[in-house]
Design a protein around this motif. Structure first.
Motif, PDB file in Angstrom:
ATOM      1  N   PRO A 119       0.791  -1.332   0.037  1.00 40.39           N
ATOM      2  CA  PRO A 119      -0.001  -0.246  -0.099  1.00 40.39           C
ATOM      3  C   PRO A 119       0.831   1.065   0.120  1.00 40.39           C
ATOM      4  O   PRO A 119       0.276   2.271   0.475  1.00 40.39           O
ATOM      5  CB  PRO A 119      -0.617  -0.057   1.140  1.00 40.39           C
ATOM      6  CG  PRO A 119       0.023  -0.902   1.962  1.00 40.39           C
ATOM      7  CD  PRO A 119       0.950  -1.896   1.371  1.00 40.39           C
ATOM      8  N   ARG A 139      -0.072  -0.274  -4.356  1.00 41.65           N
ATOM      9  CA  ARG A 139      -1.392   0.678  -4.475  1.00 41.65           C
ATOM     10  C   ARG A 139      -1.466   1.599  -3.310  1.00 41.65           C
ATOM     11  O   ARG A 139      -2.046   1.451  -2.262  1.00 41.65           O
ATOM     12  CB  ARG A 139      -2.651  -0.043  -4.257  1.00 41.65           C
ATOM     13  CG  ARG A 139      -2.724  -1.308  -5.630  1.00 41.65           C
ATOM     14  CD  ARG A 139      -4.193  -1.761  -5.468  1.00 41.65           C
ATOM     15  NE  ARG A 139      -4.281  -2.383  -6.499  1.00 41.65           N
ATOM     16  CZ  ARG A 139      -5.543  -2.849  -7.300  1.00 41.65           C
ATOM     17  NH1 ARG A 139      -6.635  -2.266  -6.931  1.00 41.65           N
ATOM     18  NH2 ARG A 139      -5.533  -3.492  -8.297  1.00 41.65           N
ATOM     19  N   GLY A 178      -1.670   4.251   3.316  1.00 46.92           N
ATOM     20  CA  GLY A 178      -1.500   2.990   3.324  1.00 46.92           C
ATOM     21  C   GLY A 178      -2.913   2.473   3.266  1.00 46.92           C
ATOM     22  O   GLY A 178      -3.040   1.045   3.332  1.00 46.92           O
ATOM     23  N   GLY A 183      -4.739   0.576  -0.371  1.00 43.13           N
ATOM     24  CA  GLY A 183      -4.200  -0.691  -0.688  1.00 43.13           C
ATOM     25  C   GLY A 183      -4.857  -2.007   0.387  1.00 43.13           C
ATOM     26  O   GLY A 183      -4.981  -2.931   0.072  1.00 43.13           O
ATOM     27  N   THR A 184      -4.507  -1.463   1.659  1.00 42.85           N
ATOM     28  CA  THR A 184      -5.075  -2.230   2.805  1.00 42.85           C
ATOM     29  C   THR A 184      -6.694  -2.519   2.658  1.00 42.85           C
ATOM     30  O   THR A 184      -6.929  -3.734   2.891  1.00 42.85           O
ATOM     31  CB  THR A 184      -4.868  -1.713   4.165  1.00 42.85           C
ATOM     32  OG1 THR A 184      -3.319  -1.399   4.046  1.00 42.85           O
ATOM     33  CG2 THR A 184      -5.033  -2.791   5.327  1.00 42.85           C
ATOM     34  N   LEU A 244      -1.286  -8.996   1.587  1.00 44.41           N
ATOM     35  CA  LEU A 244      -0.773  -7.703   2.000  1.00 44.41           C
ATOM     36  C   LEU A 244       0.603  -7.750   2.489  1.00 44.41           C
ATOM     37  O   LEU A 244       0.802  -8.622   3.473  1.00 44.41           O
ATOM     38  CB  LEU A 244      -1.786  -7.141   2.813  1.00 44.41           C
ATOM     39  CG  LEU A 244      -1.535  -5.791   3.526  1.00 44.41           C
ATOM     40  CD1 LEU A 244      -1.507  -4.834   2.201  1.00 44.41           C
ATOM     41  CD2 LEU A 244      -2.572  -5.491   4.494  1.00 44.41           C
ATOM     42  N   SER A 279       2.612  -4.642   4.446  1.00 43.35           N
ATOM     43  CA  SER A 279       2.828  -3.296   5.025  1.00 43.35           C
ATOM     44  C   SER A 279       3.533  -3.105   6.015  1.00 43.35           C
ATOM     45  O   SER A 279       4.003  -4.389   6.555  1.00 43.35           O
ATOM     46  CB  SER A 279       1.225  -3.118   5.098  1.00 43.35           C
ATOM     47  OG  SER A 279       1.156  -1.602   5.776  1.00 43.35           O
TER      48      SER A 279
END
Length: 328
Positions: free
Chosen positions: A41, A72, A77, A80-81, A95, A97
C-alpha cells in the motif's frame, strides 16, 4: 418422513466430512491456478516494497506459480489495505505493509476502510529494524545527553524531521519527548527521502530514521548516529548505544513489515503460506541481504504475529491518545 430426515442428515454429515478434504485439496492446488498478487500500500522503492519483492521471488521459487507485487499507495496505506480486506480469502491476494496500516493509521484517521483487529489473517512478520537518532555532522551534538541539554535549553524549538504523521520515526520522536519530559518541533515530510535530504542539508536538526534508510549516509560520514531505538545494539551499528544505554528508558521502537491475508484463509493454506514465508527469510542469500541493510529477521508464526499485532495496537493507541497526535 423419518426416512427423509435420516437421508438429509446423512447428506449433511457426508458434506461436512468432505470439508477438510476440500480445504486440503485447495491448499495443495494453491498457488498454481492463477497469479498471487501481493499488495503493497505504498509507492515502489521503499523498505516495504523491497521486502515484498524479496518475498515474492522466494515464494515463487519455493511454491511455484507466479507472485507479483502490486503497489497501491494512497491515504497513508489505507487504500491498498482496504482493497485486500475486500478480496476473497483464497490465498491469491496478500498484503505486505509496514506497521502503519496495521497498528497506527486506524488511530489517526476518523475512518479507515477496514478493521485491523478483525478483517485479516496475520501470516508473519518477516523483518524488523530499529530506528536511529541521527544528526547532520555539522551539528555539535554527539550524544543523547547533548540532545537533551539542547531540548531543555531551547524547548519547543529543536526540529525533528519525519517521513510523515504517524510514521515510526514520528512516533519515536514523540515517545522520546514523552519519556524525557522534553518537547521538540515535529516536521513531517511526504516520505523518508525528502526528510533525509533536508537533514543532510542541515535544514532540520535531528530525525529518528529507519536504520536501513540512513545506513549509507552514516557510513559515508554525512550523518551522525547518536542512538538506536532497539532493545539491543544494531549489528550494523555496533558502536552506537541504545537509548536505554544512554539513560532513556521505555522508548524502544521497531519499524516492521508484516504479511496478512483477507480474513477466512483456510487453515491448511495459511500454514502452507506461513511455512514458506518463514523458510524464505532463512534463505542464506535473502537473509544476508536483509542483515546487510540493517534489517533483523523475525519470521514469526501466524499465532505470534496475531498476538504481536494486538500488543502493538494497544501500545500505539495509548501514545497517540496521550500525545494528541493527529493525521494532520
Amino acid at each position: 418422513m423419518q426416512r427423509r430426515a435420516l437421508l438429509a442428515a446423512g447428506l449433511v454429515l457426508a458434506a461436512t466430512a468432505m470439508l477438510p478434504l476440500h480445504a486440503s485439496a485447495q491448499a495443495d492446488a494453491w498457488p498454481q491456478q492463477k497469479p498471487v498478487t501481493i499488495i503493497v500500500p505504498f509507492p515502489a522503492g521503499g523498505s516495504t516494497d523491497m521486502v515484498a519483492r524479496a518475498l515474492a521471488l522466494q515464494l515463487q521459487t519455493r511454491l511455484g506459480g507466479s507472485f507479483v507485487v502490486d503497489n497501491r499507495p494512497g491515504a497513508t496505506g489505507t487504500i491498498g489495505t482496504g482493497f485486500v480486506k475486500r478480496a476473497l480469502p483464497d490465498g491469491y491476494t496478500l498484503l505486505v505493509s509496514s506497521l502503519g496500516a496495521f497498528v497506527v493509521t486506524p488511530h489517526l484517521q476518523k475512518s479507515v476502510p477496514y478493521d485491523a483487529t478483525k478483517d485479516f489473517d496475520y501470516i508473519s512478520v518477516p523483518v524488523q529494524a530499529p530506528n536511529v537518532l541521527v544528526a547532520n555532522v555539522a551539528r555539535p551534538e554527539h550524544t543523547v545527553a547533548d540532545v537533551l541539554a539542547l531540548l531543555r535549553k531551547t524547548p519547543g524549538k529543536v526540529s525533528f524531521a519525519s517521513s510523515g504523521n504517524g510514521s515510526s520515526d514520528h512516533l519515536s520522536a514523540e515517545l522520546f519527548w514523552q519519556q524525557t519530559k522534553t518537547e521538540g518541533v515535529h516536521v513531517p515530510y511526504k516520505g523518508g527521502a525528502p526528510a533525509v535530504n533536508d537533514l543532510l542539508g542541515n535544514q532540520v536538526d535531528f530525525s529518528f530514521q529507519n536504520v536501513n534508510a540512513v545506513l549509507p549516509h552514516i557510513r559515508a560520514g554525512k550523518l551522525r548516529a547518536i542512538a538506536v531505538t532497539g532493545d539491543k545494539r544494531s549489528p550494523v551499528l555496533p558502536d552506537v548505544p541504545t537509548l536505554a544505554e544512554a539513560g532513556v528508558k521505555g522508548a524502544e521502537v521497531y519499524s516492521w513489515q508484516g504479511m496478512a491475508a483477507p480474513k477466512g484463509l483456510p487453515p491448511a493454506l495459511k500454514k502452507k503460506l506461513s511455512d514458506a514465508v518463514i523458510a524464505a527469510m532463512q534463505d542464506p542469500e535473502t537473509k544476508k541481504r536483509m542483515l546487510d541493510q540493517g534489517l533483523e529477521i523475525v519470521a514469526s508464526t501466524p499465532e505470534d504475529f496475531t498476538a504481536f499485532q494486538l500488543r502493538e495496537w494497544a501500545r500505539w493507541k495509548t501514545l497517540i491518545d496521550t500525545r494528541h497526535i493527529t493525521a494532520d
